[in-house]
Design a protein around this motif. Structure first.
Motif, mmCIF file in Angstrom:
data_model
loop_
_atom_site.group_PDB
_atom_site.id
_atom_site.type_symbol
_atom_site.label_atom_id
_atom_site.label_comp_id
_atom_site.label_asym_id
_atom_site.label_seq_id
_atom_site.Cartn_x
_atom_site.Cartn_y
_atom_site.Cartn_z
ATOM 1 N N UNK A 179 0.832 -1.201 0.000
ATOM 2 C CA UNK A 179 0.000 0.000 0.000
ATOM 3 C C UNK A 179 0.862 1.244 0.000
ATOM 4 N N UNK A 180 0.564 2.145 -0.921
ATOM 5 C CA UNK A 180 1.148 3.485 -0.941
ATOM 6 C C UNK A 180 0.010 4.487 -0.911
ATOM 7 N N UNK A 181 0.141 5.494 -0.072
ATOM 8 C CA UNK A 181 -0.872 6.546 -0.076
ATOM 9 C C UNK A 181 -0.238 7.851 0.374
ATOM 10 N N UNK A 182 -0.871 8.927 -0.024
ATOM 11 C CA UNK A 182 -0.358 10.260 0.283
ATOM 12 C C UNK A 182 -1.302 10.967 1.238
ATOM 13 N N UNK A 183 -0.720 11.662 2.193
ATOM 14 C CA UNK A 183 -1.490 12.414 3.170
ATOM 15 C C UNK A 183 -1.094 13.883 3.063
ATOM 16 N N UNK A 184 -2.082 14.735 2.881
ATOM 17 C CA UNK A 184 -1.844 16.164 2.881
ATOM 18 C C UNK A 184 -2.335 16.776 4.180
ATOM 19 N N UNK A 185 -1.522 17.624 4.793
ATOM 20 C CA UNK A 185 -1.865 18.245 6.067
ATOM 21 C C UNK A 185 -1.780 19.752 5.906
ATOM 22 N N UNK A 186 -2.885 20.427 6.170
ATOM 23 C CA UNK A 186 -2.929 21.886 6.080
ATOM 24 C C UNK A 186 -3.478 22.436 7.380
ATOM 25 N N UNK A 187 -2.831 23.436 7.944
ATOM 26 C CA UNK A 187 -3.296 24.003 9.199
ATOM 27 C C UNK A 187 -3.259 25.511 9.206
ATOM 28 N N UNK A 188 -4.244 26.114 9.848
ATOM 29 C CA UNK A 188 -4.214 27.547 10.113
ATOM 30 C C UNK A 188 -3.993 27.740 11.610
ATOM 31 N N UNK A 189 -3.192 28.722 11.973
ATOM 32 C CA UNK A 189 -2.796 28.947 13.366
ATOM 33 C C UNK A 189 -2.089 27.718 13.933
ATOM 34 N N UNK A 190 -1.318 27.073 13.070
ATOM 35 C CA UNK A 190 -0.549 25.906 13.487
ATOM 36 C C UNK A 190 0.831 25.967 12.855
ATOM 37 N N UNK A 191 1.819 25.457 13.579
ATOM 38 C CA UNK A 191 3.198 25.500 13.094
ATOM 39 C C UNK A 191 3.876 24.164 13.376
ATOM 40 N N UNK A 192 4.525 23.616 12.346
ATOM 41 C CA UNK A 192 5.243 22.364 12.509
ATOM 42 C C UNK A 192 6.425 22.589 13.447
ATOM 43 N N UNK A 193 6.515 21.775 14.491
ATOM 44 C CA UNK A 193 7.620 21.916 15.445
ATOM 45 C C UNK A 193 8.616 20.772 15.359
ATOM 46 N N UNK A 194 8.129 19.554 15.190
ATOM 47 C CA UNK A 194 9.036 18.410 15.105
ATOM 48 C C UNK A 194 8.500 17.389 14.117
ATOM 49 N N UNK A 195 9.421 16.646 13.542
ATOM 50 C CA UNK A 195 9.062 15.464 12.773
ATOM 51 C C UNK A 195 9.906 14.311 13.296
ATOM 52 N N UNK A 196 9.290 13.167 13.356
ATOM 53 C CA UNK A 196 9.992 11.954 13.770
ATOM 54 C C UNK A 196 9.877 10.945 12.642
ATOM 55 N N UNK A 197 10.308 9.714 12.900
ATOM 56 C CA UNK A 197 10.316 8.728 11.824
ATOM 57 C C UNK A 197 8.920 8.506 11.255
ATOM 58 N N UNK A 198 7.900 8.466 12.120
ATOM 59 C CA UNK A 198 6.536 8.226 11.654
ATOM 60 C C UNK A 198 5.547 9.163 12.345
ATOM 61 N N UNK A 199 5.981 10.375 12.671
ATOM 62 C CA UNK A 199 5.100 11.304 13.366
ATOM 63 C C UNK A 199 5.509 12.735 13.064
ATOM 64 N N UNK A 200 4.528 13.613 13.147
ATOM 65 C CA UNK A 200 4.777 15.039 12.983
ATOM 66 C C UNK A 200 3.945 15.774 14.022
#
Length: 641
Positions: A223-244
């Motif tokens: 299985x391959x799939x793509x996930x798009x994440x869009x946020x307002x009033x949100x800021x990416x702080x960390x990414x890990x191997x399988x988490x953001x």
């Protein structure tokens, strides 16, 4: 005119405390998102340990972890009861083939696509840390509104699933919190998640700081799939191997949209589409107004759950898109209970796409029949999207799912008669019937259902089983429908003889029994009397009444399943007893309970059971047909069988 909006408002579920057995779900029948009182899946670990796992499941999200074929497995040998032929089925675990058996049974399986949870200072929040819970599922709009207090702050969350595969989450008052998006490996278990094998899958993150968008490319075995994440009033702080992790930067309404395999999705568009979709559903769906408010609650919640989870383009699993049951695979013997109500509740356009699945599965069903020298198409019981029959001690020997597609086709035809419809789907009727005729065994001028088989009351079988009552009468009705289809299309088939000469149920005892020549075993499905309520039969009305009385007096009710109660209610209705039908529908029994979220709870291993919800709706249509003066309905079609 029924005040639908008021009824939906009155029976929209409200939650004031954590209930591990009854989380709420939003969905569009292609994808569903199940949440705790925080509006997301903050307490997923606690729910998995104590009740119903919090999953994000879909119709398309399957992963295969093994690549065995049925040819790799040694089948068990049986001798048919009348004809004496040798047949083989994947029902036993041969020594040395345990991994093959398990792999075919458990793979492919549905994947938990994503887990979304609140963090505080980067750490998970614990269930006991939230206070003053107020959560409501708005049935009219398919949205969950959650309020709770954490660390002295009041948090408000709105959750929905768009008409496309998108999850929307709006958070107000959460500037001190973060949202973590986690991705597990797949599992055939109930929670569809394996968090212990990060090396077995990939999550590639692409963070666009300027647009505040994140794209995640997911890869598993198949299985391959793509996930798009869009946020307002949100800021990416960390990414890990399988988490953001996304920090919420404002106490104002902060919007998160998670979309799967969909380009250019936006929060507002998906929110409006969700609301409009549910508005259309509630405006057009068949509707009941009943005096008993518990029954009213069960009806509308069942409609919501089935529309959110089971009105898709393929057969559902017994637990819909909430959790995995039987590795997430389709259970074709339950298709009628899940789907038939749609044809009677003005939702034929929702049911019709399921027929494409049957057409696509036809070659596999033909192969299944041919494997034991039969003609036509033999519909499997437990399969995944690969259309491979799952090994099981019981499933390959079940036959009562065979007429389902014929009955569903007839219901759709009755709703919208069309010669083109008959021609388009004739092949399904013909192939299904060809198998039924070739499976029958002739003896003493009659056609019989011979062993090996497991009847719907699985306390009998597989050897020395002859002419189970439920299957005989259901097959008889299916053959009658097939004859009618052939006559409508002037097809030159000679099927009427088989229907006319099909063996009758055992008449040698004072009441009907499950299997010819056998004594009644008073547990599991009482289908030998239940079939009388489902379809027209050749059974004697007085004897049916006596059998129902015996079942209600002597049956081990703890062994009944969720669809048994509506089935028995349909028997009482067809016998002309309205009060008894309603009493049976509302029997105070564990497996006839409907939780605050509307789910039909069975046990810890099967904490929800959507066949019970679908059977309830079918039973209500039966009662409305038999007692039109006593039930108020809109857009509910009379049952023509």
């Amino acid at each position: 005119m029924i005040n639908r909006q008021q009824i939906l408002t009155n029976h929209s579920p409200k939650v004031a405390a954590i209930d591990y057995k009854a989380p709420l779900t939003v969905g569009n029948s292609a994808i569903a998102f199940t949440v705790d009182p925080t509006g997301v899946q903050t307490f997923a670990d606690a729910y998995a340990a104590n009740g119903v796992p919090l999953c994000t499941l879909s119709n398309w999200g399957w992963n295969a972890t093994t690549h065995y074929t049925l040819a790799d497995l040694t089948f068990a040998k049986y001798t048919t009861g009348i004809t004496g032929r040798e047949v083989t089925y994947p029902t036993e675990i041969p020594a040395g083939e345990e991994a093959i058996y398990a792999g075919l049974r458990e793979s492919p399986h549905r994947l938990n696509l994503i887990q979304v949870r609140f963090l505080s200072q980067g750490q998970p929040i614990e269930p006991e840390q939230i206070k003053v819970i107020e959560q409501r599922l708005n049935l009219a709009t398919g949205e969950i509104f959650s309020e709770f207090e954490y660390a002295g702050h009041k948090i408000s969350v709105k959750t929905f699933v768009g008409q496309e595969d998108a999850i929307g989450v709006q958070v107000t008052g959460g500037a001190h919190l973060q949202l973590e998006l986690r991705f597990p490996y797949s599992s055939p278990k109930m929670d569809a998640s394996d968090w212990t094998r990060p090396e077995q899958h990939q999550s590639k993150f692409n963070v666009d700081a300027a647009s505040k968008q994140v794209t995640v490319q997911r890869h598993l075995d198949t299985l391959d799939y793509q996930v798009g994440v869009t946020g307002t009033n949100m800021q990416v702080t960390t990414t890990a191997e399988h988490a953001i992790t996304l920090a919420i930067t404002s106490d104002e309404a902060s919007e998160l949209l998670i979309n799967f395999n969909t380009a250019n999705a936006d929060f507002a568009t998906q929110e409006i589409a969700n609301q409009q979709g549910w508005q259309k559903f509630w405006q057009t769906v068949g509707f009941f107004e009943v005096e008993n408010q518990e029954l009213q609650r069960r009806i509308v919640l069942s409609q919501y759950l089935l529309q959110a989870q089971c009105a898709g383009v393929e057969p559902p699993q017994e637990t819909g898109l909430t959790v995995n049951s039987w590795s997430g695979k389709f259970h074709l013997e339950m298709t009628l209970w899940h789907e038939a109500w749609l044809a009677l509740y003005n939702q034929t356009d929702t049911l019709a796409p399921l027929l494409a699945w049957y057409h696509n599965a036809l070659p596999a069903a033909r192969k299944n029949a041919q494997s034991n020298g039969y003609q036509g198409a033999r519909w499997m019981k437990q399969i995944g999207p690969d259309l491979v029959d799952s090994p099981s001690p019981i499933s390959p020997l079940i036959i009562w799912q065979q007429p389902h597609v014929i009955v569903l086709l007839e219901m759709l035809y009755q709703a919208k008669p069309s010669h083109d419809f008959l021609k388009e789907h004739w092949i399904l009727v013909k192939e299904s019937t060809d198998f039924m005729l070739s499976f029958l065994a002739e003896q003493d001028g009659k056609y019989h259902l011979e062993s090996p088989l497991f009847p719907s009351q699985e306390r009998f079988g597989p050897n020395d089983v002859l002419d189970p009552t439920f299957e005989l009468e259901y097959w008889h009705y299916g053959l009658q429908l097939a004859v009618e289809w052939a006559q409508r299309l002037d097809e030159p088939v000679d099927w009427a003889t088989y229907a006319d000469q099909l063996a009758n149920s055992d008449e040698s005892q004072p009441t009907y029994v499950p299997v010819k020549g056998a004594s009644e075993i008073n547990n599991d499905h009482p289908s030998h009397v239940g079939i009388y309520g489902l379809v027209p039969t050749r059974m004697d009305k007085q004897k049916v009444a006596k059998t129902l009385e015996t079942v209600m007096a002597n049956w081990d009710r703890a062994s009944l399943w969720g669809w048994d109660y509506p089935m028995l209610a349909m028997v009482a209705s067809r016998l002309g007893d309205y009060d008894a039908a309603l009493d049976i529908l509302l029997l105070d029994e564990a497996k006839n309970s409907f939780l605050v979220n509307g789910h039909n709870y069975q046990n810890a291993g099967l904490p929800l059971y959507l066949p019970g919800n679908g059977a309830l709706l079918l039973a209500m249509a039966r009662i409305a047909t038999d007692f039109p003066a006593r039930v108020t309905t809109e857009n509910v079609k009379t049952i023509n069988f």
